[in-house]
Design a protein around this motif. Sequence first.
Motif, PDB file in Angstrom:
ATOM      1  N   UNK A  18      45.195  42.861  48.237  1.00  0.00           N
ATOM      2  CA  UNK A  18      43.841  43.071  47.717  1.00  0.00           C
ATOM      3  C   UNK A  18      42.947  41.868  48.014  1.00  0.00           C
ATOM      4  N   UNK A  19      43.505  40.662  47.927  1.00  0.00           N
ATOM      5  CA  UNK A  19      42.703  39.468  48.230  1.00  0.00           C
ATOM      6  C   UNK A  19      42.252  39.466  49.689  1.00  0.00           C
ATOM      7  N   UNK A  20      43.102  39.992  50.584  1.00  0.00           N
ATOM      8  CA  UNK A  20      42.722  40.097  51.996  1.00  0.00           C
ATOM      9  C   UNK A  20      41.573  41.087  52.165  1.00  0.00           C
ATOM     10  N   UNK A  21      41.627  42.203  51.421  1.00  0.00           N
ATOM     11  CA  UNK A  21      40.537  43.177  51.449  1.00  0.00           C
ATOM     12  C   UNK A  21      39.248  42.567  50.895  1.00  0.00           C
ATOM     13  N   UNK A  22      39.383  41.805  49.801  1.00  0.00           N
ATOM     14  CA  UNK A  22      38.222  41.130  49.204  1.00  0.00           C
ATOM     15  C   UNK A  22      37.632  40.112  50.172  1.00  0.00           C
ATOM     16  N   UNK A  23      38.481  39.498  50.982  1.00  0.00           N
ATOM     17  CA  UNK A  23      38.011  38.522  51.961  1.00  0.00           C
ATOM     18  C   UNK A  23      37.085  39.180  52.988  1.00  0.00           C
ATOM     19  N   UNK A  24      37.375  40.423  53.328  1.00  0.00           N
ATOM     20  CA  UNK A  24      36.491  41.164  54.242  1.00  0.00           C
ATOM     21  C   UNK A  24      35.105  41.324  53.631  1.00  0.00           C
ATOM     22  N   UNK A  25      35.065  41.668  52.339  1.00  0.00           N
ATOM     23  CA  UNK A  25      33.779  41.812  51.653  1.00  0.00           C
ATOM     24  C   UNK A  25      33.072  40.470  51.523  1.00  0.00           C
ATOM     25  N   UNK A  26      33.867  39.398  51.340  1.00  0.00           N
ATOM     26  CA  UNK A  26      33.297  38.049  51.297  1.00  0.00           C
ATOM     27  C   UNK A  26      32.611  37.721  52.617  1.00  0.00           C
ATOM     28  N   UNK A  27      33.229  38.112  53.721  1.00  0.00           N
ATOM     29  CA  UNK A  27      32.653  37.870  55.046  1.00  0.00           C
ATOM     30  C   UNK A  27      31.338  38.635  55.207  1.00  0.00           C
ATOM     31  N   UNK A  44      38.226  36.458  45.219  1.00  0.00           N
ATOM     32  CA  UNK A  44      39.235  36.351  46.275  1.00  0.00           C
ATOM     33  C   UNK A  44      40.230  35.245  45.960  1.00  0.00           C
ATOM     34  N   UNK A  45      39.714  34.098  45.544  1.00  0.00           N
ATOM     35  CA  UNK A  45      40.593  32.974  45.203  1.00  0.00           C
ATOM     36  C   UNK A  45      41.477  33.269  44.013  1.00  0.00           C
ATOM     37  N   UNK A  46      40.893  33.859  42.982  1.00  0.00           N
ATOM     38  CA  UNK A  46      41.649  34.193  41.772  1.00  0.00           C
ATOM     39  C   UNK A  46      42.733  35.220  42.065  1.00  0.00           C
ATOM     40  N   UNK A  47      42.392  36.253  42.819  1.00  0.00           N
ATOM     41  CA  UNK A  47      43.353  37.318  43.156  1.00  0.00           C
ATOM     42  C   UNK A  47      44.498  36.766  44.005  1.00  0.00           C
ATOM     43  N   UNK A  84      41.196  43.556  38.855  1.00  0.00           N
ATOM     44  CA  UNK A  84      40.749  42.486  39.750  1.00  0.00           C
ATOM     45  C   UNK A  84      39.569  42.952  40.604  1.00  0.00           C
ATOM     46  N   UNK A  85      39.580  44.226  40.974  1.00  0.00           N
ATOM     47  CA  UNK A  85      38.512  44.752  41.824  1.00  0.00           C
ATOM     48  C   UNK A  85      37.167  44.844  41.137  1.00  0.00           C
ATOM     49  N   UNK A  86      37.159  44.897  39.799  1.00  0.00           N
ATOM     50  CA  UNK A  86      35.893  45.016  39.065  1.00  0.00           C
ATOM     51  C   UNK A  86      35.174  43.676  38.921  1.00  0.00           C
ATOM     52  N   UNK A  87      35.888  42.562  39.147  1.00  0.00           N
ATOM     53  CA  UNK A  87      35.323  41.234  38.892  1.00  0.00           C
ATOM     54  C   UNK A  87      34.034  40.970  39.677  1.00  0.00           C
ATOM     55  N   UNK A  88      33.956  41.286  40.985  1.00  0.00           N
ATOM     56  CA  UNK A  88      32.697  41.021  41.704  1.00  0.00           C
ATOM     57  C   UNK A  88      31.502  41.765  41.109  1.00  0.00           C
ATOM     58  N   UNK A  89      31.706  42.994  40.672  1.00  0.00           N
ATOM     59  CA  UNK A  89      30.606  43.760  40.067  1.00  0.00           C
ATOM     60  C   UNK A  89      30.131  43.096  38.780  1.00  0.00           C
ATOM     61  N   UNK A  90      31.094  42.705  37.953  1.00  0.00           N
ATOM     62  CA  UNK A  90      30.762  42.146  36.631  1.00  0.00           C
ATOM     63  C   UNK A  90      30.247  40.714  36.735  1.00  0.00           C
TER      64      UNK A  90
END
Length: 482
Positions: A18-27, A44-47, A84-90
């Motif tokens: 999931x952190x790798x997927x989040x890294x794509x969104x970070x990019x 991403x770091x926390x996950x 973990x996936x909800x954290x960026x929204x919140x």
Amino acid sequence: MINTKLILRIIGVLLLIESAMLLCSTAVSFFYQEDDLNSFLLTTGLTAACGAILTLLSKGAEKYLGRRDGYFIVSISWIIVSLFGMIPFYHSGYIPTITDAFFETISGVSSTGSTILDNIEEFPHGLLFWRSMTQWIGGLGIIFFTIAVLPLFGVSSIQLFAAESSGPTHDKVHPRISVTAKWIWSIYAGMTIVETFLLCAGGMNFFDSICHAFGTTGTGGFSTKQTSIAFYNSPYIEYVISFFMILSGVNFTILLLFVTGKFQKVIKNSELKYYLGSVLVLTLVITVGLYYTSNYGLEEAFRKAIFQIGSIHTSTGFATDNYMNWNPFLWGILFIPMIIGACAGSTSGGFKCIRIVILSKITKNEFKRIIHPNVVLRVKVNNQILPNTVQSTVLAFSFIFIIIVLFSTLSLMAMGVEFLESFGVVISSISNMGPGFGKFGPDFSWSALPQTAKWISSFLMLCGRLELFTILLLFTPSFWRG
């Protein structure tokens, strides 16, 4: 009782994925230089850190995964991935409440597509990309993805496959589940890439194309536009998405058989014939209904019909028209594919066509048994006799499905939600469909739902995605006994 260390290891691996997927969104966020970048960096770091810690804590784990372990991992993983996936929204403040942030995330991860957003186009690109990616991850299941990874850690993945693919039949096209998983993920990714380029060819920009391809192949239905596909007002885009929605509703093992040239097995598959036949018949009925009750020409009526039937039958949830403005008779027609869903082993939700096939054969046999009480009748699907245990499972699933729909509808009505809206929300949630009816139809978000109703809906989405038994099993005392 439960192999705790091995469970921690697998959840750790899931969080690293999931952190790798989040890294794509970070990019994506970094590319557009928008204000959600810090939220993605934090998440991403926390996950990744939590995934690494759990992996380290699991050192020395016994490499044996029992059925109990498999069902527990699958159930808890969807919740953890969503948390973990909800954290960026919140954290970014774009969805200011935990209830709404979790709802939006579980709706994506379960490939439901219901939304509480009334301002989608005001969201930054990074959040929109992550929102779309959640449904792509959830389409075939992050657990199914892990099945392809687990053998690297010396762990058998058969129990995870049994828990994640809890339909009545499990088709193997290769003796090793991990190999099958990799092939299917290749087809899944290939379909996404092809659709992205076809949408770009139709005038949709690359960012919107890949987000809508995620929503189509994952049958989630999240759009980057508030008015969904209707925003583009393009017959070409509607036909492309219609084709890929219907294709994504096919059992992926059938697609794999087709790709490998085993056409006879594809042609003779009972569920596939029922699914495609249902899409055809319902599309023709809606086309005729729209042609005679609306101001649409024949081609436009057909296009609206096949898109909406494809969207609802596969539980995708995209919309090109507000079907609440159609003749009320057509609403009733739409309820049929909403409940049935598409094929087992696809990314879609719903009751699944294979269960309808089995139930119809059981019913047919009962009529014969009434006339000939001593006759011995077998239920055959694809020239294979189904054992009584499978028939019992299908009947039990049907009973539980009806009971959950009944009590959940009454619960929402007790909160002040009207009957049509309550029933539509419940069916849409448990079938992972997306839009419902009335005030929660395709033109409206679910933001007006009471807070408790959103949690009930979130739970129903999870139940529907894991096909009831996997998640409900955790609430039985026998599951926790030694």
